[in-house]
Scaffold this active site. Structure first.
Site, PDB file in Angstrom:
ATOM      1  N   HIS A 119       0.811  -1.212   0.000  1.00  0.00           N
ATOM      2  CA  HIS A 119       0.000   0.000   0.000  1.00  0.00           C
ATOM      3  C   HIS A 119       0.848   1.268   0.000  1.00  0.00           C
ATOM      4  CE1 HIS A 119       0.863   0.771   4.300  1.00  0.00           C
ATOM      5  NE2 HIS A 119       0.897  -0.550   4.380  1.00  0.00           N
ATOM      6  N   ASP A 120       0.360   2.256  -0.757  1.00  0.00           N
ATOM      7  CA  ASP A 120       0.906   3.614  -0.774  1.00  0.00           C
ATOM      8  C   ASP A 120       2.313   3.704  -1.350  1.00  0.00           C
ATOM      9  OD1 ASP A 120      -1.359   5.012   0.660  1.00  0.00           O
ATOM     10  OD2 ASP A 120      -0.777   3.590   2.235  1.00  0.00           O
ATOM     11  N   GLY A 137       5.123  -1.179   2.664  1.00  0.00           N
ATOM     12  CA  GLY A 137       4.342   0.007   2.378  1.00  0.00           C
ATOM     13  C   GLY A 137       5.157   1.283   2.300  1.00  0.00           C
TER      14      GLY A 137
END
Length: 260
Positions: A119-120, A137
């Site tokens: 994520h991200d 992440g």
């Protein structure tokens, strides 16, 4: 062309000339650009934003929920730029509200088989991730970087543009632009001169970058002293200023120099 053996939610926004092979699952909140090919057994989940002329190979999972306990089901996205290739069994997780609500893959990238993008993360244009690269992440990777196979990248690490990282590496610290990184622990292994020449960097420009890193990594100075010396002795340029800014903005700290 769409196989009748795939599930495609009627709300999915699919452009013309998209090919979806058999046994795919396409969720409602999905956008797929024209000319893209979705290989069999691919799963495209809510939040996927896939550009034009991409190739998604069998078993890929795009825009899965983050493997982050802070994620509470908020709406977020995973964006893939035009002409990017996603090979077999790649997994890309969408973003979270605690960062930017988006995981972003740039244009003309290649993510080889079994790569994981958490994520991200932000991956800029023309990046190549070899087989089974594993990203935690919030990782940022600059344009034209190459990351060798089975490399593991710690969360929040930043990898500069035009870098080359040796296969099997553990990337715990930031890797500045234009360098080759190798050894264990990961260390400066010189300027990525071969890659830079392929991208039309002149010999004079490459020597300038080498001079910068001789001061930063090989002079025996600490980071602050080395940056002061670089600013004082080397003329401003795009590359010099990029390197200085990257180092000054580093939160995790820089990878070590070559002590051999």
């Amino acid at each position: 062309m769409t196989s009748t053996l795939s599930y495609i939610h009627p709300q999915a926004q699919i452009a013309e000339n998209v090919t979806i092979e058999a046994f795919c699952s396409i969720a409602a909140d999905v956008v797929i650009g024209e000319g893209t090919w979705i290989g069999p057994n691919s799963t495209i989940m809510d939040g996927a934003r896939i550009g034009k002329n991409c190739r998604i190979f069998p078993g890929a999972v795009i825009s899965a929920e983050p493997q982050d306990l802070k994620y509470k089901g908020e709406r977020s996205t995973a964006t893939i730029g035009d002409d990017t290739i996603i090979r077999e069994c790649v997994t890309i997780n969408k973003g979270t509200r605690l960062d930017r609500n988006d995981t972003k893959i740039g244009r003309n990238c290649v993510l080889m088989a079994y790569t994981h993008v958490a994520h991200d993360c932000i991956i800029r244009d023309h990046v190549i991730l070899a087989n089974a690269v594993q990203m935690a992440g919030h990782v940022h990777i600059g344009e034209y970087a190459f990351v060798g196979g089975t490399t593991a990248i710690h969360q929040f690490v930043k990898i500069g543009a035009h870098t080359m990282i040796s296969g099997g590496s553990l990337v715990r610290k930031d890797v500045p632009p234009y360098v080759t990184a190798a050894r264990d622990p990961l260390s400066y292994a010189g300027v990525n001169s071969t890659g830079l020449r392929r991208r039309a960097f002149s010999n004079d420009k490459i020597r300038e970058i080498q001079d910068i890193y001789r001061i930063f990594y090989l002079s025996g100075l600490n980071n602050t002293e080395a940056l002061d010396k670089i600013k004082m002795e080397l003329n401003p340029s795009v590359e010099r200023d990029d390197i200085i800014k990257f180092i000054e903005d580093s939160n995790r700290g820089m990878m070590r120099g070559n002590k051999d």
